[in-house]
Design a protein around this motif. Sequence first.
Motif, PDB file in Angstrom:
ATOM      1  N   GLU A  14      -0.617  14.997  20.274  1.00 40.44           N
ATOM      2  CA  GLU A  14      -1.885  14.957  19.549  1.00 40.44           C
ATOM      3  C   GLU A  14      -2.813  16.085  19.968  1.00 40.44           C
ATOM      4  O   GLU A  14      -3.536  16.641  19.141  1.00 40.44           O
ATOM      5  N   SER A  15      -2.778  16.458  21.243  1.00 39.16           N
ATOM      6  CA  SER A  15      -3.598  17.574  21.724  1.00 39.16           C
ATOM      7  C   SER A  15      -3.155  18.885  21.076  1.00 39.16           C
ATOM      8  O   SER A  15      -3.983  19.683  20.634  1.00 39.16           O
ATOM      9  N   ALA A  16      -1.848  19.119  21.014  1.00 40.98           N
ATOM     10  CA  ALA A  16      -1.330  20.343  20.393  1.00 40.98           C
ATOM     11  C   ALA A  16      -1.649  20.378  18.901  1.00 40.98           C
ATOM     12  O   ALA A  16      -2.028  21.421  18.364  1.00 40.98           O
ATOM     13  N   ILE A  17      -1.507  19.237  18.234  1.00 41.91           N
ATOM     14  CA  ILE A  17      -1.823  19.186  16.802  1.00 41.91           C
ATOM     15  C   ILE A  17      -3.306  19.446  16.580  1.00 41.91           C
ATOM     16  O   ILE A  17      -3.686  20.166  15.653  1.00 41.91           O
ATOM     17  N   SER A  18      -4.139  18.904  17.439  1.00 40.53           N
ATOM     18  CA  SER A  18      -5.579  19.129  17.321  1.00 40.53           C
ATOM     19  C   SER A  18      -5.931  20.604  17.515  1.00 40.53           C
ATOM     20  O   SER A  18      -6.763  21.164  16.803  1.00 40.53           O
ATOM     21  N   ALA A  19      -5.279  21.253  18.480  1.00 37.74           N
ATOM     22  CA  ALA A  19      -5.582  22.651  18.784  1.00 37.74           C
ATOM     23  C   ALA A  19      -4.922  23.633  17.816  1.00 37.74           C
ATOM     24  O   ALA A  19      -5.543  24.611  17.396  1.00 37.74           O
ATOM     25  N   ASP A  20      -3.648  23.376  17.472  1.00 44.00           N
ATOM     26  CA  ASP A  20      -2.866  24.357  16.710  1.00 44.00           C
ATOM     27  C   ASP A  20      -2.375  23.874  15.344  1.00 44.00           C
ATOM     28  O   ASP A  20      -1.871  24.661  14.565  1.00 44.00           O
ATOM     29  N   GLY A  21      -2.446  22.573  15.114  1.00 46.47           N
ATOM     30  CA  GLY A  21      -1.948  22.026  13.857  1.00 46.47           C
ATOM     31  C   GLY A  21      -0.496  21.591  13.916  1.00 46.47           C
ATOM     32  O   GLY A  21       0.031  21.040  12.960  1.00 46.47           O
ATOM     33  N   PHE A  22       0.166  21.809  15.045  1.00 42.59           N
ATOM     34  CA  PHE A  22       1.573  21.454  15.205  1.00 42.59           C
ATOM     35  C   PHE A  22       1.959  21.512  16.678  1.00 42.59           C
ATOM     36  O   PHE A  22       1.235  22.059  17.499  1.00 42.59           O
ATOM     37  N   GLN A  23       3.134  20.942  16.991  1.00 43.99           N
ATOM     38  CA  GLN A  23       3.761  21.136  18.296  1.00 43.99           C
ATOM     39  C   GLN A  23       5.243  21.344  18.061  1.00 43.99           C
ATOM     40  O   GLN A  23       5.896  20.541  17.383  1.00 43.99           O
TER      41      GLN A  23
END
Length: 68
Positions: free
Chosen positions: A51-60
């Motif tokens: 969720e942190s990666a999606i919040s920052a970059d839109g994906f993981q």
Amino acid sequence: MFTSQAKDDLHAFAGDESGSKLPAKYGPWGLTGTLNSREAPPHKFSRRAIESAISADGFQLWRMKSKG
């Protein structure tokens, strides 16, 4: 959840079912499933990290190790 059709071992979690923010250089991307808020992520991945990666970059992105 998505799988890269350009790189067999590359997968991704995205914030939307269209994968609109997934990196085009690894596309096209195929939808392989969805993860609802009550489901545990596969492979014991950390939901918080996803969720942190999606919040920052839109994906993981993530890779599967080759068998062997």
